[in-house]
Design a protein around this motif. Structure first.
Motif, PDB file in Angstrom:
ATOM      1  N   ARG A 178      28.467   4.358 -38.127  1.00 35.65           N
ATOM      2  CA  ARG A 178      27.282   3.565 -38.348  1.00 35.65           C
ATOM      3  C   ARG A 178      27.799   1.879 -38.105  1.00 35.65           C
ATOM      4  O   ARG A 178      27.501   1.063 -37.384  1.00 35.65           O
ATOM      5  N   ALA A 179      29.018   1.764 -38.785  1.00 32.83           N
ATOM      6  CA  ALA A 179      29.461   0.473 -38.879  1.00 32.83           C
ATOM      7  C   ALA A 179      30.066   0.006 -37.552  1.00 32.83           C
ATOM      8  O   ALA A 179      29.831  -1.072 -37.045  1.00 32.83           O
ATOM      9  N   ALA A 180      30.683   1.323 -36.800  1.00 30.71           N
ATOM     10  CA  ALA A 180      31.331   1.029 -35.430  1.00 30.71           C
ATOM     11  C   ALA A 180      30.140   0.676 -34.466  1.00 30.71           C
ATOM     12  O   ALA A 180      30.197  -0.144 -33.653  1.00 30.71           O
ATOM     13  N   THR A 181      29.158   1.492 -34.541  1.00 31.33           N
ATOM     14  CA  THR A 181      27.740   1.386 -33.667  1.00 31.33           C
ATOM     15  C   THR A 181      27.331  -0.045 -33.912  1.00 31.33           C
ATOM     16  O   THR A 181      27.009  -0.962 -32.976  1.00 31.33           O
ATOM     17  N   GLU A 182      27.216  -0.549 -34.894  1.00 35.56           N
ATOM     18  CA  GLU A 182      26.357  -1.987 -35.391  1.00 35.56           C
ATOM     19  C   GLU A 182      27.359  -3.070 -34.942  1.00 35.56           C
ATOM     20  O   GLU A 182      27.012  -3.826 -34.336  1.00 35.56           O
ATOM     21  N   ARG A 183      28.746  -2.704 -35.149  1.00 36.17           N
ATOM     22  CA  ARG A 183      29.738  -3.655 -34.665  1.00 36.17           C
ATOM     23  C   ARG A 183      29.673  -3.877 -33.068  1.00 36.17           C
ATOM     24  O   ARG A 183      29.610  -5.050 -32.449  1.00 36.17           O
ATOM     25  N   MET A 184      29.427  -2.751 -32.348  1.00 31.54           N
ATOM     26  CA  MET A 184      29.586  -2.743 -30.774  1.00 31.54           C
ATOM     27  C   MET A 184      27.971  -3.317 -30.278  1.00 31.54           C
ATOM     28  O   MET A 184      28.177  -4.154 -29.193  1.00 31.54           O
ATOM     29  N   LEU A 185      27.156  -3.532 -31.121  1.00 33.22           N
ATOM     30  CA  LEU A 185      25.834  -4.019 -30.813  1.00 33.22           C
ATOM     31  C   LEU A 185      26.002  -5.478 -30.916  1.00 33.22           C
ATOM     32  O   LEU A 185      24.904  -6.155 -30.287  1.00 33.22           O
ATOM     33  N   ARG A 186      26.875  -6.087 -31.826  1.00 30.30           N
ATOM     34  CA  ARG A 186      27.059  -7.461 -31.795  1.00 30.30           C
ATOM     35  C   ARG A 186      27.829  -7.869 -30.565  1.00 30.30           C
ATOM     36  O   ARG A 186      28.187  -9.247 -30.601  1.00 30.30           O
ATOM     37  N   LEU A 187      28.478  -7.328 -29.767  1.00 36.01           N
ATOM     38  CA  LEU A 187      29.746  -7.746 -29.032  1.00 36.01           C
ATOM     39  C   LEU A 187      29.194  -8.212 -27.799  1.00 36.01           C
ATOM     40  O   LEU A 187      28.038  -7.682 -27.251  1.00 36.01           O
TER      41      LEU A 187
END
Length: 417
Positions: A178-187
């Motif tokens: 979940r954290a990696a997915t949310e992180r990628m969505l902010r890039l």
């Protein structure tokens, strides 16, 4: 001033771009570029030059800086994929265990890879597991936390301080995804179709608690139950470690920049050491990465060779390797690398030390160190410089490293006899 979209190339020529003072200061404070300074010949412009980090970042003012790698994105992800999962890449020597799609930029390729791996992980449903829960409740469930009950409620019930094992989706594996997915969505730079699929995965992982920035990633253990998650987890951890928001010194929050960056020095070092570790295992030897030692008897000067090859029981050092992601100058590689390799050999009591460079078209060189011969006719300490061409096909690249691994094993053979 409109926030610019700047594209640089790893260790490429400097570029003059229009930037406001706050953005320029943010880039200086972040340390993500090799250099950033006002352009003396053009007011309102800054001269930017990329170093060994590749990826993309966004400043508070909205400016986006993309840094393209010297090597192809597909090859870069082969190095990353091998470092994450050497057994598979070593076995089939394909172009890597991380799919990158048809992208020439790091961030969209990484987003595509993470989305594909996460989709495969979740295809059979969201993984669940047991996790210990401690809470205050009106109904006793599980076991009573007696110490907390006395401290908080003077032994009266209800409410009760209880602990129990819950079967839940809120486990380390799902938290990381979940954290990696949310992180990628902010890039910046994530393609729209990939972004929509990542958003769908985030919804599926809503049962996992979000991670708090700055805290260590939760630990998970590989097992039969989470085997389908493992490729995605390894890639997700790489995303989270490479996209830390702390691209700035303490106290510099107003100048914060955020994004994802791969350190090519570290990536090359990881690839070389993992590949050589796998190669020497074929000869019945073990190897330690970043093996800690001390240079002086007082222990004031610490050193960590990239790779120390050891005997099968792991006790005796037999060979030492240091990986260098450097380009040779006209006079060759820096002499300081040889001094460092000699220090490693001296401390470990070895007659050889090996340096591995990312370079093409350079033959192996060796140097016998003066004053190190043991007795009349004895052989002195010898320092080897190997070159690895990252642009050759993956099978040949792995074969080159297996050959170097064979050299390490051969140099260790007299010590084992």
């Amino acid at each position: 001033m409109t926030a610019p979209d700047v594209t640089l190339r790893e260790h490429g020529p400097a570029v003059s771009v229009p930037l406001d003072l706050a953005t320029g200061r943010a880039l200086i404070a972040s340390g993500i570029l090799q250099s950033a300074a006002p352009d003396p010949g053009r007011e309102g412009h800054w001269v930017l030059r990329a170093g060994n980090k590749v990826g993309a970042v966004r400043t508070p003012g909205g400016a986006v800086v993309r840094i393209l790698p010297k090597t192809s994105v597909r090859r870069l992800f082969f190095l990353l994929g091998f470092s994450l999962d050497p057994a598979r890449a070593w076995r089939d020597s394909r172009e890597g265990t991380v799919e990158v799609g048809a992208y020439d930029d790091v961030v969209p390729a990484l987003a595509h890879a993470l989305e594909r791996q996460t989709d495969r992980a979740l295809r059979q449903g969201v993984l669940q597991g047991y996790r210990e829960v401690e809470e205050t409740a009106l109904v006793v469930r599980g076991r009573l936390r007696e110490a907390e009950q006395i401290r908080r409620h003077f032994a009266r019930t209800p409410p009760a301080e209880i602990a129990y094992d819950a079967y839940t989706a809120d486990i380390a594996e799902n938290r990381i995804l979940r954290a990696a997915t949310e992180r990628m969505l902010r890039l910046p730079g994530v393609p729209g179709t990939v972004r929509r699929r990542l958003a769908h995965h985030r919804v599926r992982l809503a049962g996992a608690a979000p991670l708090v920035r700055g805290q260590e990633l939760p630990r998970w253990q590989p097992s039969r139950l989470n085997s389908r998650y493992q490729p995605a987890l390894r890639l997700a951890e790489a995303v989270l470690r490479g996209s830390s928001p702390e691209h700035r010194p303490p106290g510099a929050d107003p100048l914060a920049v955020d994004g994802f960056l791969l350190d090519m020095d570290k990536l090359f070092e990881d690839f070389i050491t993992v590949a050589l570790r796998e190669a020497v295992r074929e000869h019945g030897l073990t190897a330690r990465l970043q093996d800690p030692h001390r240079l002086d008897t007082a222990g004031l000067v610490r050193m960590r060779p990239d790779l120390v090859v050891r005997s099968s029981d792991g006790r005796t050092p037999l060979a030492v390797v240091d990986a260098k992601y450097k380009t040779a100058k006209s006079g060759g590689f820096p002499n300081a690398d040889l001094y460092q390799a000699l220090a490693y050999a001296t401390v470990l009591g070895l007659r050889e030390a090996h340096l591995v460079y990312a370079a093409k078209g350079r033959s192996e060189r060796s140097h016998e160190v003066c004053g190190t011969a043991a007795g009349e006719g004895g052989r002195g300490v010898r320092l080897y410089q190997h070159s690895v061409d990252l642009d050759q096909d993956s099978a040949r690249l792995l074969l080159t490293l297996r050959e170097i691994g064979g050299r390490l094993a051969a140099s260790a053979a007299p010590s084992r006899s």
